[in-house]
Design a protein around this motif. Structure first.
Motif, short mmCIF file in Angstrom:
data_model
loop_
_atom_site.label_atom_id
_atom_site.label_comp_id
_atom_site.label_asym_id
_atom_site.label_seq_id
_atom_site.Cartn_x
_atom_site.Cartn_y
_atom_site.Cartn_z
N ASP A 93 0.38 -1.11 -0.20
CA ASP A 93 0.22 0.16 0.04
C ASP A 93 0.73 1.19 0.06
OD1 ASP A 93 0.70 0.41 2.54
OD2 ASP A 93 -1.16 -0.51 3.54
N SER A 94 -0.33 2.76 0.01
CA SER A 94 1.08 3.48 0.08
C SER A 94 2.30 3.89 1.43
CB SER A 94 0.23 5.26 0.16
OG SER A 94 -0.89 4.68 1.17
N SER A 95 2.13 2.86 1.94
CA SER A 95 2.65 3.20 3.10
C SER A 95 3.66 2.30 3.83
CB SER A 95 1.83 3.35 4.60
OG SER A 95 1.60 1.57 5.00
N CYS A 96 3.75 1.31 2.32
CA CYS A 96 4.61 0.28 2.21
C CYS A 96 4.71 -1.50 2.79
CB CYS A 96 6.22 0.97 1.97
SG CYS A 96 7.31 -0.60 0.63
N ALA A 97 3.43 -1.25 3.25
CA ALA A 97 3.17 -2.76 4.30
C ALA A 97 2.68 -3.23 2.74
CB ALA A 97 2.06 -2.06 4.69
N ALA A 98 3.05 -4.55 2.97
CA ALA A 98 2.78 -5.68 2.10
C ALA A 98 0.59 -6.27 2.70
CB ALA A 98 4.02 -6.92 2.60
N THR A 99 0.02 -5.71 1.16
CA THR A 99 -0.96 -6.08 1.37
C THR A 99 -1.70 -8.04 1.19
OG1 THR A 99 -2.17 -5.19 -0.62
CG2 THR A 99 -1.83 -3.70 1.91
N SER A 100 -0.61 -8.25 0.20
CA SER A 100 -1.10 -9.30 -0.31
C SER A 100 0.71 -10.29 -1.00
CB SER A 100 -2.11 -9.81 -1.49
OG SER A 100 -1.39 -8.73 -2.83
N GLY A 101 0.33 -11.68 -1.56
CA GLY A 101 1.69 -11.94 -1.64
C GLY A 101 1.95 -13.00 -1.35
N SER A 102 3.63 -14.07 -1.52
CA SER A 102 2.87 -15.00 -0.99
C SER A 102 4.21 -15.38 -0.86
CB SER A 102 2.77 -16.04 -2.21
OG SER A 102 3.61 -17.17 -1.56
N TRP A 103 4.83 -16.23 0.65
CA TRP A 103 6.36 -16.38 0.88
C TRP A 103 6.55 -18.00 1.06
CZ3 TRP A 103 3.01 -12.16 1.85
CH2 TRP A 103 3.42 -10.99 1.56
N TYR A 104 8.02 -18.26 1.08
CA TYR A 104 8.58 -19.32 0.67
C TYR A 104 9.39 -19.37 2.41
CZ TYR A 104 11.05 -23.78 0.20
OH TYR A 104 11.64 -25.09 1.22
N SER A 105 9.61 -19.95 3.38
CA SER A 105 10.63 -19.97 4.12
C SER A 105 11.64 -20.85 4.24
CB SER A 105 9.96 -19.68 5.58
OG SER A 105 10.71 -20.48 6.89
N PRO A 106 12.80 -20.53 3.60
CA PRO A 106 13.30 -21.85 3.66
C PRO A 106 13.89 -22.71 4.65
CG PRO A 106 14.23 -19.81 3.54
CD PRO A 106 13.22 -19.24 3.18
N TYR A 107 13.31 -21.79 6.11
CA TYR A 107 13.65 -22.57 7.09
C TYR A 107 13.61 -24.24 7.18
CZ TYR A 107 16.87 -18.97 8.73
OH TYR A 107 17.90 -17.71 9.15
N ASP A 108 11.83 -23.70 6.81
CA ASP A 108 11.31 -24.70 7.26
C ASP A 108 10.28 -25.49 5.97
OD1 ASP A 108 9.99 -22.84 7.19
OD2 ASP A 108 8.16 -23.51 8.73
N GLY A 109 10.43 -24.89 4.64
CA GLY A 109 9.62 -25.23 3.75
C GLY A 109 8.12 -24.86 3.79
N ALA A 110 7.69 -23.74 4.65
CA ALA A 110 6.64 -23.56 4.60
C ALA A 110 6.18 -22.26 4.27
CB ALA A 110 6.15 -22.95 6.39
N THR A 111 4.70 -22.59 3.30
CA THR A 111 4.59 -21.06 2.44
C THR A 111 4.09 -20.56 3.53
OG1 THR A 111 5.29 -22.06 0.16
CG2 THR A 111 3.57 -20.03 0.45
N TRP A 112 3.05 -19.09 3.25
CA TRP A 112 2.32 -18.04 3.66
C TRP A 112 2.06 -17.19 2.27
CZ3 TRP A 112 1.86 -19.71 8.40
CH2 TRP A 112 2.22 -20.77 9.22
N THR A 113 0.82 -16.33 2.94
CA THR A 113 0.55 -15.69 2.21
C THR A 113 -0.41 -14.20 2.74
OG1 THR A 113 -2.04 -16.43 2.57
CG2 THR A 113 -0.85 -17.58 0.59
N ALA A 114 0.67 -14.29 4.32
CA ALA A 114 -0.05 -13.00 4.52
C ALA A 114 1.77 -12.86 5.88
CB ALA A 114 -0.99 -13.24 6.21
N ALA A 115 1.89 -11.47 5.41
CA ALA A 115 3.06 -10.81 5.55
C ALA A 115 3.18 -10.71 7.02
CB ALA A 115 3.38 -9.18 5.48
#
Length: 214
Positions: A93-115
């Motif tokens: 958003d305008s304040s640079c906060a992530a409002t959506s997306g996908s993140w893969y955590s290489p430490y444990d192999g989990a994928t997340w869709t909320a920052a």
């Protein structure tokens, strides 16, 4: 004739403007970028052999002595920059906060869709840095360490995994995802070498053993 020259000047200005805009996007910290790749296992072994072995000392440590997260570009701070760098299809958003997306955590192999499910891990924890030499640094040096986007020191990972890691070094903690352990220890050694931080004896033994298998 003047109109022709005028049109040419406008055309040249348009091209230059486009090139400048493209360059700005390419160089901007908020543009898509990859997590820095750590040095090779051979280089990490060489670096490790040069690190000072010393007993750790946590006297006087406070997280507040490592100022973070600082502004990187526009309204984006270090955390937000790493989230954008490490995620896929990240919308902010305008304040640079992530409002959506996908993140893969290489430490444990989990994928997340909320920052909110992600922490930005200081691969070499701030307390660990303090114990191994950062207590002698200036505040500016500690700020640079805590916000380092050039070395493989900051990475978006599952929040509770980061919290479980805490301030442990590789003698007592490495990622549960075995495929990432070699990358992790190579990055650890690279960061410690770059910042001239020491290792304790158990830490060096663990790093040596892990790097032997890399």
């Amino acid at each position: 004739m003047k109109k022709v020259y005028a049109r040419r000047r406008l055309s040249i200005l348009a091209v230059l403007t486009g090139l400048i805009a493209s360059a700005a996007l390419f160089n901007s910290p908020s543009a898509s970028a990859a997590l820095p790749t750590p040095v090779s296992a051979a280089t990490a072994r060489s670096y490790l052999s040069q690190l000072t072995v010393a007993t750790e000392n946590r006297t006087g440590y406070s997280r507040s002595l490592f100022p973070h997260w600082i502004t990187i570009s526009g309204t984006c701070n270090t955390r937000e920059t790493v989230l954008k760098r490490d995620g896929s299809n990240v919308v902010t958003d305008s304040s640079c906060a992530a409002t959506s997306g996908s993140w893969y955590s290489p430490y444990d192999g989990a994928t997340w869709t909320a920052a909110s499910d992600l922490d930005i891990d200081h691969l070499v924890p701030l307390a660990e840095a303090w114990d191994s030499g950062a207590s002698k640094w200036t505040t500016a040096q500690r700020q640079a360490f805590a916000n380092d986007l050039t070395r493989p020191q900051l990475i978006a990972v599952t929040d509770n995994v980061n919290q479980a890691k805490g301030d442990q070094d590789p003698a007592t903690w490495v990622p549960s995802r075995s495929a990432y352990v070699c990358t992790y220890v190579r990055a650890w050694v690279q960061v410690k070498y770059y910042y001239d931080l020491s290792v304790d004896s158990a830490e060096k033994t663990a790093l040596t053993n892990y790097l032997t298998s890399c």
